[in-house]
Design a protein around this motif. Sequence first.
Motif, PDB file in Angstrom:
ATOM      1  N   LEU A   6       0.919  -0.354  -9.537  1.00 51.60           N
ATOM      2  CA  LEU A   6       0.475  -0.907  -8.257  1.00 51.60           C
ATOM      3  C   LEU A   6      -1.035  -0.813  -8.107  1.00 51.60           C
ATOM      4  O   LEU A   6      -1.676   0.056  -8.697  1.00 51.60           O
ATOM      5  CB  LEU A   6       1.156  -0.149  -7.107  1.00 51.60           C
ATOM      6  CG  LEU A   6       2.683  -0.201  -7.090  1.00 51.60           C
ATOM      7  CD1 LEU A   6       3.222   0.713  -5.996  1.00 51.60           C
ATOM      8  CD2 LEU A   6       3.187  -1.609  -6.907  1.00 51.60           C
ATOM      9  N   THR A   7      -1.586  -1.682  -7.297  1.00 54.31           N
ATOM     10  CA  THR A   7      -3.025  -1.641  -7.016  1.00 54.31           C
ATOM     11  C   THR A   7      -3.316  -0.502  -6.043  1.00 54.31           C
ATOM     12  O   THR A   7      -2.413   0.025  -5.378  1.00 54.31           O
ATOM     13  CB  THR A   7      -3.502  -2.960  -6.391  1.00 54.31           C
ATOM     14  OG1 THR A   7      -2.920  -3.080  -5.082  1.00 54.31           O
ATOM     15  CG2 THR A   7      -3.143  -4.163  -7.252  1.00 54.31           C
ATOM     16  N   GLU A  10      -2.112  -1.452  -2.625  1.00 51.56           N
ATOM     17  CA  GLU A  10      -0.659  -1.321  -2.469  1.00 51.56           C
ATOM     18  C   GLU A  10      -0.266   0.143  -2.302  1.00 51.56           C
ATOM     19  O   GLU A  10       0.598   0.478  -1.479  1.00 51.56           O
ATOM     20  CB  GLU A  10       0.059  -1.935  -3.675  1.00 51.56           C
ATOM     21  CG  GLU A  10      -0.049  -3.440  -3.734  1.00 51.56           C
ATOM     22  CD  GLU A  10       0.412  -4.035  -5.043  1.00 51.56           C
ATOM     23  OE1 GLU A  10       0.931  -5.173  -5.003  1.00 51.56           O
ATOM     24  OE2 GLU A  10       0.263  -3.402  -6.112  1.00 51.56           O
ATOM     25  N   LEU A  11      -0.919   1.015  -3.063  1.00 46.55           N
ATOM     26  CA  LEU A  11      -0.640   2.440  -2.932  1.00 46.55           C
ATOM     27  C   LEU A  11      -1.107   2.965  -1.578  1.00 46.55           C
ATOM     28  O   LEU A  11      -0.450   3.815  -0.977  1.00 46.55           O
ATOM     29  CB  LEU A  11      -1.299   3.218  -4.072  1.00 46.55           C
ATOM     30  CG  LEU A  11      -0.733   2.944  -5.462  1.00 46.55           C
ATOM     31  CD1 LEU A  11      -1.546   3.672  -6.519  1.00 46.55           C
ATOM     32  CD2 LEU A  11       0.732   3.325  -5.549  1.00 46.55           C
ATOM     33  N   ASP A  13      -1.084   1.300   1.176  1.00 44.42           N
ATOM     34  CA  ASP A  13      -0.047   0.888   2.128  1.00 44.42           C
ATOM     35  C   ASP A  13       1.133   1.856   2.100  1.00 44.42           C
ATOM     36  O   ASP A  13       1.684   2.213   3.147  1.00 44.42           O
ATOM     37  CB  ASP A  13       0.442  -0.531   1.818  1.00 44.42           C
ATOM     38  CG  ASP A  13      -0.544  -1.599   2.256  1.00 44.42           C
ATOM     39  OD1 ASP A  13      -1.382  -1.338   3.133  1.00 44.42           O
ATOM     40  OD2 ASP A  13      -0.450  -2.724   1.710  1.00 44.42           O
ATOM     41  N   LEU A  14       1.523   2.271   0.897  1.00 48.03           N
ATOM     42  CA  LEU A  14       2.624   3.237   0.783  1.00 48.03           C
ATOM     43  C   LEU A  14       2.242   4.569   1.420  1.00 48.03           C
ATOM     44  O   LEU A  14       3.049   5.178   2.135  1.00 48.03           O
ATOM     45  CB  LEU A  14       3.006   3.442  -0.685  1.00 48.03           C
ATOM     46  CG  LEU A  14       3.643   2.266  -1.401  1.00 48.03           C
ATOM     47  CD1 LEU A  14       3.871   2.606  -2.873  1.00 48.03           C
ATOM     48  CD2 LEU A  14       4.954   1.864  -0.739  1.00 48.03           C
ATOM     49  N   TRP A  56      -7.321   3.419   1.400  1.00 49.00           N
ATOM     50  CA  TRP A  56      -6.606   3.816   2.612  1.00 49.00           C
ATOM     51  C   TRP A  56      -7.579   4.011   3.774  1.00 49.00           C
ATOM     52  O   TRP A  56      -7.274   3.645   4.907  1.00 49.00           O
ATOM     53  CB  TRP A  56      -5.792   5.079   2.351  1.00 49.00           C
ATOM     54  CG  TRP A  56      -4.838   5.431   3.449  1.00 49.00           C
ATOM     55  CD1 TRP A  56      -4.266   4.584   4.361  1.00 49.00           C
ATOM     56  CD2 TRP A  56      -4.328   6.722   3.753  1.00 49.00           C
ATOM     57  NE1 TRP A  56      -3.440   5.277   5.210  1.00 49.00           N
ATOM     58  CE2 TRP A  56      -3.452   6.588   4.857  1.00 49.00           C
ATOM     59  CE3 TRP A  56      -4.508   7.972   3.203  1.00 49.00           C
ATOM     60  CZ2 TRP A  56      -2.781   7.674   5.411  1.00 49.00           C
ATOM     61  CZ3 TRP A  56      -3.836   9.052   3.747  1.00 49.00           C
ATOM     62  CH2 TRP A  56      -2.980   8.897   4.840  1.00 49.00           C
TER      63      TRP A  56
END
Length: 87
Positions: A6-7, A10-11, A13-14, A56
């Motif tokens: 994952l980018t 994307e991480l 977002d998680l 983030w």
Amino acid sequence: MHPRDLTSAELADLLDDAYRADRSLGTAGLDAKVRLELADHLGCHPERQAQVWEAWQKLLILEGDVEEGDALFWLNVEFVKPCPEQS
């Protein structure tokens, strides 16, 4: 999909989903397996953790409803697990 695939965005977002679930801020959170894989991956790859933190932070600034210091503490102390080779 494994965290390594994952980018950083994307991480991030998680992480945001996991953080909001832990802080009861209205999200369902992560599947336990995904959460563990993400925590382990970031713990074993500090350079990747720094990249994900940067992504983030941008998300947190845009959303504006979370204290960055609390999010960073949560990431470093409550979420990320030490790499098994370092324990």
